[in-house]
Structure formats: C-alpha cells, structure tokens
Design a protein around this motif. Structure first.
Motif, PDB file in Angstrom:
ATOM      1  N   UNK A  93      69.954  15.576  -4.228  1.00 57.14           N
ATOM      2  CA  UNK A  93      68.928  16.527  -3.807  1.00 57.14           C
ATOM      3  C   UNK A  93      68.938  17.702  -4.769  1.00 57.14           C
ATOM      4  N   UNK A  94      67.808  18.378  -4.868  1.00 55.02           N
ATOM      5  CA  UNK A  94      67.687  19.551  -5.724  1.00 55.02           C
ATOM      6  C   UNK A  94      66.856  20.606  -5.013  1.00 55.02           C
ATOM      7  N   UNK A  95      67.326  21.815  -5.049  1.00 53.53           N
ATOM      8  CA  UNK A  95      66.573  22.946  -4.535  1.00 53.53           C
ATOM      9  C   UNK A  95      66.766  24.080  -5.532  1.00 53.53           C
ATOM     10  N   UNK A  96      65.696  24.463  -6.198  1.00 56.71           N
ATOM     11  CA  UNK A  96      65.807  25.398  -7.309  1.00 56.71           C
ATOM     12  C   UNK A  96      65.438  26.810  -6.876  1.00 56.71           C
ATOM     13  N   UNK A  97      66.063  27.773  -7.502  1.00 56.78           N
ATOM     14  CA  UNK A  97      65.774  29.173  -7.190  1.00 56.78           C
ATOM     15  C   UNK A  97      66.881  30.062  -7.716  1.00 56.78           C
ATOM     16  N   UNK A  98      66.589  31.360  -7.884  1.00 57.32           N
ATOM     17  CA  UNK A  98      67.596  32.280  -8.428  1.00 57.32           C
ATOM     18  C   UNK A  98      68.717  32.549  -7.423  1.00 57.32           C
ATOM     19  N   UNK A  99      69.863  32.927  -7.937  1.00 54.57           N
ATOM     20  CA  UNK A  99      70.993  33.269  -7.068  1.00 54.57           C
ATOM     21  C   UNK A  99      70.642  34.429  -6.146  1.00 54.57           C
ATOM     22  N   UNK A 100      69.729  35.288  -6.590  1.00 58.79           N
ATOM     23  CA  UNK A 100      69.347  36.443  -5.778  1.00 58.79           C
ATOM     24  C   UNK A 100      68.732  36.036  -4.450  1.00 58.79           C
ATOM     25  N   UNK A 101      68.211  34.811  -4.364  1.00 62.77           N
ATOM     26  CA  UNK A 101      67.645  34.334  -3.095  1.00 62.77           C
ATOM     27  C   UNK A 101      68.723  34.136  -2.042  1.00 62.77           C
ATOM     28  N   UNK A 102      69.949  33.888  -2.479  1.00 62.14           N
ATOM     29  CA  UNK A 102      71.045  33.681  -1.540  1.00 62.14           C
ATOM     30  C   UNK A 102      70.813  32.534  -0.574  1.00 62.14           C
ATOM     31  N   UNK A 103      70.219  31.451  -1.059  1.00 62.37           N
ATOM     32  CA  UNK A 103      69.854  30.327  -0.188  1.00 62.37           C
ATOM     33  C   UNK A 103      71.076  29.445   0.079  1.00 62.37           C
ATOM     34  N   UNK A 104      71.963  29.924   0.919  1.00 62.80           N
ATOM     35  CA  UNK A 104      73.223  29.230   1.175  1.00 62.80           C
ATOM     36  C   UNK A 104      72.996  27.846   1.767  1.00 62.80           C
ATOM     37  N   UNK A 105      71.977  27.708   2.603  1.00 66.83           N
ATOM     38  CA  UNK A 105      71.696  26.398   3.204  1.00 66.83           C
ATOM     39  C   UNK A 105      71.367  25.363   2.138  1.00 66.83           C
ATOM     40  N   UNK A 106      70.535  25.753   1.165  1.00 65.67           N
ATOM     41  CA  UNK A 106      70.183  24.827   0.086  1.00 65.67           C
ATOM     42  C   UNK A 106      71.390  24.547  -0.798  1.00 65.67           C
ATOM     43  N   UNK A 107      72.178  25.563  -1.078  1.00 65.28           N
ATOM     44  CA  UNK A 107      73.375  25.361  -1.897  1.00 65.28           C
ATOM     45  C   UNK A 107      74.325  24.363  -1.225  1.00 65.28           C
ATOM     46  N   UNK A 108      74.510  24.555   0.068  1.00 68.14           N
ATOM     47  CA  UNK A 108      75.418  23.681   0.813  1.00 68.14           C
ATOM     48  C   UNK A 108      74.920  22.241   0.793  1.00 68.14           C
ATOM     49  N   UNK A 109      73.600  22.064   0.948  1.00 65.94           N
ATOM     50  CA  UNK A 109      73.036  20.709   0.932  1.00 65.94           C
ATOM     51  C   UNK A 109      73.289  20.036  -0.402  1.00 65.94           C
ATOM     52  N   UNK A 110      73.130  20.773  -1.507  1.00 63.70           N
ATOM     53  CA  UNK A 110      73.356  20.172  -2.822  1.00 63.70           C
ATOM     54  C   UNK A 110      74.822  19.813  -3.027  1.00 63.70           C
ATOM     55  N   UNK A 111      75.721  20.674  -2.571  1.00 63.45           N
ATOM     56  CA  UNK A 111      77.146  20.364  -2.673  1.00 63.45           C
ATOM     57  C   UNK A 111      77.482  19.133  -1.837  1.00 63.45           C
ATOM     58  N   UNK A 147      72.318  21.510 -20.342  1.00 65.28           N
ATOM     59  CA  UNK A 147      71.591  22.687 -20.796  1.00 65.28           C
ATOM     60  C   UNK A 147      71.340  23.564 -19.574  1.00 65.28           C
ATOM     61  N   UNK A 148      72.102  24.634 -19.457  1.00 63.31           N
ATOM     62  CA  UNK A 148      72.032  25.491 -18.279  1.00 63.31           C
ATOM     63  C   UNK A 148      70.834  26.436 -18.407  1.00 63.31           C
ATOM     64  N   UNK A 149      70.013  26.445 -17.368  1.00 60.20           N
ATOM     65  CA  UNK A 149      68.814  27.295 -17.375  1.00 60.20           C
ATOM     66  C   UNK A 149      68.742  28.071 -16.065  1.00 60.20           C
ATOM     67  N   UNK A 150      67.995  29.166 -16.042  1.00 57.35           N
ATOM     68  CA  UNK A 150      67.865  29.946 -14.811  1.00 57.35           C
ATOM     69  C   UNK A 150      67.278  29.112 -13.677  1.00 57.35           C
ATOM     70  N   UNK A 151      67.656  29.453 -12.471  1.00 59.32           N
ATOM     71  CA  UNK A 151      67.148  28.878 -11.221  1.00 59.32           C
ATOM     72  C   UNK A 151      67.617  27.454 -10.968  1.00 59.32           C
ATOM     73  N   UNK A 152      68.500  26.933 -11.837  1.00 63.17           N
ATOM     74  CA  UNK A 152      69.064  25.606 -11.605  1.00 63.17           C
ATOM     75  C   UNK A 152      70.588  25.666 -11.553  1.00 63.17           C
ATOM     76  N   UNK A 153      71.143  26.850 -11.332  1.00 57.40           N
ATOM     77  CA  UNK A 153      72.576  27.059 -11.450  1.00 57.40           C
ATOM     78  C   UNK A 153      73.408  26.217 -10.507  1.00 57.40           C
ATOM     79  N   UNK A 154      73.072  26.212  -9.217  1.00 57.75           N
ATOM     80  CA  UNK A 154      73.891  25.477  -8.254  1.00 57.75           C
ATOM     81  C   UNK A 154      73.705  23.972  -8.438  1.00 57.75           C
TER      82      UNK A 154
END
Length: 242
Positions: A93-111, A147-154
């Motif tokens: 799964x992928x959910x893109x966005x800046x770290x400033x969004x603090x989207x912990x739910x999306x981060x957890x799903x990707x992990x 290739x690390x780019x913004x909004x794809x960090x997690x």
C-alpha cells in the motif's frame, strides 16, 4: 521438446487481485505453474481464478497484516499441491504526503502491509522451504527507496527496510536452499493505494508508467534461472523515468 522451466512450479502470490500480483499470476499460469492466490478482495481473486485453469489455482482470503493468513496461504499450497516452491510477496500500500501532515494511521498501514506483511510471508514459508530443501522468495520492493523524494518518505522507508531484510536473508541462505529476489519497479499502471481505497488502475500514475505485465516478466526471468543462479535484485522502470 524442452519443457517450460516453470511448468508445475507451485507459487503463492500475495496482492494477487490486481496490478502486479494479478499480472504475475496470469503469466505464471500461462507458463504452467500451479498457483495459490491471496488478497483481501476475494471476489476479484475468484474472477481471476475462473479465467485460469481452475484445477491448478486456489484462492485464499489473505490480509498480510495477519500472520495466520500467511500461514493459511502457505498451508493451502502444501495441502493442495504437495509443496510450495515460490512465495511472491507482492501486497503493498502507498499513501503519500508530507511529514507535516502527521498521518500516523497511513504510516502505520504502510508499515503493517509493506514491511510486516513481507516478514509474515517469510516466517510462514521458511519452514516449508527448509523442509523441502528449496524455495524462492520474490518480493516487490520499489525504486522509491533508491531515489528519495518529498512526500514519499514513509513509503520509501518501508521499502528500504524490506530491501535490508532481504539482503540479510540472502546472506543467511548461502547454502543453496533459499533464493531471494527483490523486484524494484518504477512507475507501473496499478491501483496501488491505501487499504480500502478504490482507485482506477493507473489514475495516479504518470502517462509514461509501464504495464504490470513488464514486472511479471521480470519475476518469471528470476524464477527461470538454474538453482545455482540467484537474481538478487532487478530494477525495472520506464525508460523515461528520472
């Protein structure tokens, strides 16, 4: 006549209901493999299985965040076909966005899906592979980790964690029993998204994204090698991708 190298290979594929997983399933079936297909969307799995040879395909409702589901997927292959030769860890799964969004739910799903899901697959298949004396782990990673780019960090972090785990597994498996292959696609026309999202295939991808069948051919290439040859990593992307 030379027999197709993948004929009668028993392969389990996660994330098989669409995109790369579906393309891998269809190509392996065309080359004579027997399949156990896993995904959350069982209605799609059943339609795919109906298109293939029903006696050579089984489907299993599989949420890779649940270790028991991967055990069931692997057990189905062994119970129905007598063994498991290949596990294609493809669900993601992928959910893109800046770290400033603090989207912990999306981060957890990707992990949970991208990293834990792969580990669950390894844990489920490893005992079978060791008992048989052979087995292949083929895992979908991503060029996003290269290739690390913004909004794809997690997302990139989960894929790089998988890449690291696979390299350690490779170094632990130099006795010739287990082969590991990381397939790192670039932009591919799929409906990759967050869990539960309904996304039109390719709708969020650039126009130059390649077809999932291209990645499936890379998977088949790795599997077709003689047992003393391991394709550790393949990068496959559009020729115009930066």
């Amino acid at each position: 006549m030379t027999e197709e190298p993948l004929y009668d290979t028993v392969a389990a594929v996660t994330g098989a209901s669409s995109g790369i997983g579906e393309a891998v399933a269809r190509l392996l079936a065309a080359r004579g493999a027997r399949l156990v297909l896993g995904a959350r969307r069982t209605d799609r799995l059943d339609r795919i299985a109906a298109d293939l040879a029903p006696e050579r395909v089984r489907t299993v409702a599989t949420d890779v965040t649940r270790a028991d589901d991967l055990v069931r997927l692997v057990s189905t292959a062994v119970d129905e076909f007598g063994r498991l030769d290949v596990l294609v860890n493809n669900a993601g799964v992928a959910s893109l966005g800046p770290f400033a969004d603090g989207d912990i739910e999306a981060w957890t799903a990707m992990i949970d899906v991208n990293l834990r899901g792969v580990l669950h697959g390894i844990a489920a298949a490893m005992p079978v592979f060791l008992r048989q004396g052979h087995g292949d782990f083929v895992t979908t990673v991503s060029t996003a980790g290269m290739k690390i780019v913004p909004e794809m960090g997690v997302y990139a972090a989960t894929k790089n964690a998988v890449r690291t785990a696979l390299e350690a597994l490779r170094q632990e498996s130099t006795d010739g029993v287990i082969r590991t292959t990381a397939i790192s696609p670039g932009y591919v026309r799929t409906d990759l998204g967050a869990p539960g999202e309904n996304v039109e295939p390719g709708s969020h991808m650039p126009a130059f994204a390649i077809a999932p069948e291209a990645v499936a051919r890379a998977v088949a290439f790795a599997l077709e090698q003689p047992r003393d040859v391991e394709i550790g990593e393949l990068v496959i992307r559009p020729t115009v991708q930066n």
